[in-house]
Write a protein that holds these residues in place. Sequence first.
Motif, PDB file in Angstrom:
ATOM      1  N   VAL A  75       0.854  -1.176   0.000  1.00 11.58           N
ATOM      2  CA  VAL A  75       0.000   0.000   0.000  1.00 11.58           C
ATOM      3  C   VAL A  75       0.894   1.230   0.000  1.00 11.58           C
ATOM      4  O   VAL A  75       1.562   1.525   0.981  1.00 11.58           O
ATOM      5  N   ASP A  76       0.916   1.900  -1.156  1.00 14.79           N
ATOM      6  CA  ASP A  76       1.699   3.121  -1.289  1.00 14.79           C
ATOM      7  C   ASP A  76       0.917   4.263  -0.645  1.00 14.79           C
ATOM      8  O   ASP A  76      -0.122   4.670  -1.141  1.00 14.79           O
ATOM      9  N   ASP A  77       1.436   4.750   0.469  1.00 12.19           N
ATOM     10  CA  ASP A  77       0.730   5.740   1.277  1.00 12.19           C
ATOM     11  C   ASP A  77       1.011   7.160   0.760  1.00 12.19           C
ATOM     12  O   ASP A  77       1.515   7.998   1.498  1.00 12.19           O
ATOM     13  N   GLY A  78       0.701   7.388  -0.511  1.00 11.55           N
ATOM     14  CA  GLY A  78       0.888   8.728  -1.082  1.00 11.55           C
ATOM     15  C   GLY A  78       2.341   9.166  -1.144  1.00 11.55           C
ATOM     16  O   GLY A  78       2.647  10.325  -0.850  1.00 11.55           O
ATOM     17  N   SER A  79       3.218   8.264  -1.540  1.00 11.15           N
ATOM     18  CA  SER A  79       4.644   8.591  -1.605  1.00 11.15           C
ATOM     19  C   SER A  79       4.915   9.665  -2.653  1.00 11.15           C
ATOM     20  O   SER A  79       4.204   9.781  -3.649  1.00 11.15           O
TER      21      SER A  79
END
Length: 309
Positions: A38-42
């Motif tokens: 889950v890419d947390d808004g990188s």
Amino acid sequence: MLSVVIPAYNEETAVPAAVRETAEVLQQAQIPYELIFVDDGSSDGTWQAIRAASRADACVRGLSFSRNFGKEAAILAGLEAARGDCCAVMDCDLQHPPEKLPEMYRLWQEGWEVVNGVKTDRGRESGFHRLAVGIFNRLLGRAVGTDMSRASDFKLLDRRVVQALLSLPERGTFFRALAPWTGFRETELEFRVEERSTGESHWSFVSLMRYAAAGIAGSTAAPLQIVTVLGCAVLLLALGLGAATLADALRGRAVPGDRGLILLLLALGGCLMLSLGLLGYYLGRVFAEVRQRPRYLVARSCGMGEEET
Ligand code: UDP
Ligand code: MG
């Protein structure tokens, strides 16, 4: 099947290593698995790294938030997307060793519904950090009713526990404390906190304090009772002082000057403001809950069975 949920925030260099090591360990142990990043808004190439891994390996799936919603939201989103009979949650930087996953899986097969990864040591931490963490864990431990001093987010959960967590309507969740709260059969597995594989920690002093406050406030309303206790103490003090002053006046003795009074006023004012601040904090959290906003927004996904977005 085991789903491994991996929150990732600005981890472009850590993602390939996490995929490689975790896949190797699980293949060797012959455990059917999927990896859910889950890419947390990188703001770096984390999503590209996840997508590349997903193209190369059908066991890798990915979600990407529209912005940074925090690790808690990322964990929940991963659990929501998971299809496994059990789900593990693991950091992307290999500080939670994937080599422990087969052992966690075996414990799950033996019937444990929550396998808590507990830290044998806390890695490198300064004296002050250690003290602050100690106080936080004591408060939280009392609220949750279990020892939190070695607790971590490295856990394996049975499908039933995952469903229980996903059914919670609240926004302000604190994963580490919620898994024991569910009350399912739990056991512990020790692990050593490794050095970060690459990059650096995302926690600043302020963000850690915020996380700690949210963790406590999300788990217990007990701090609000401090207000009551403080109020009682100040009231008793005032009563005692009033009685002493009255006695002095009745005996015809000179009543002490106004310095005591000023001190008392200051103390009282301080207590009141502290109490108001505390009430305000909880009120703010109630506000966040009643607004009922989604915990996260998914902008893109890959490997989820549907068209890549
Ligand atoms: N993380 C995240 N969102 C954030 C901050 C961190 O998903 O806003 C992820 C991060 O990518 C890592 C895990 O949470 O996989 C733990 O973060 P980090 O290693 O920075 O924390 P530390 O190990 O220093 O406690
Ligand atoms: Mg880390």
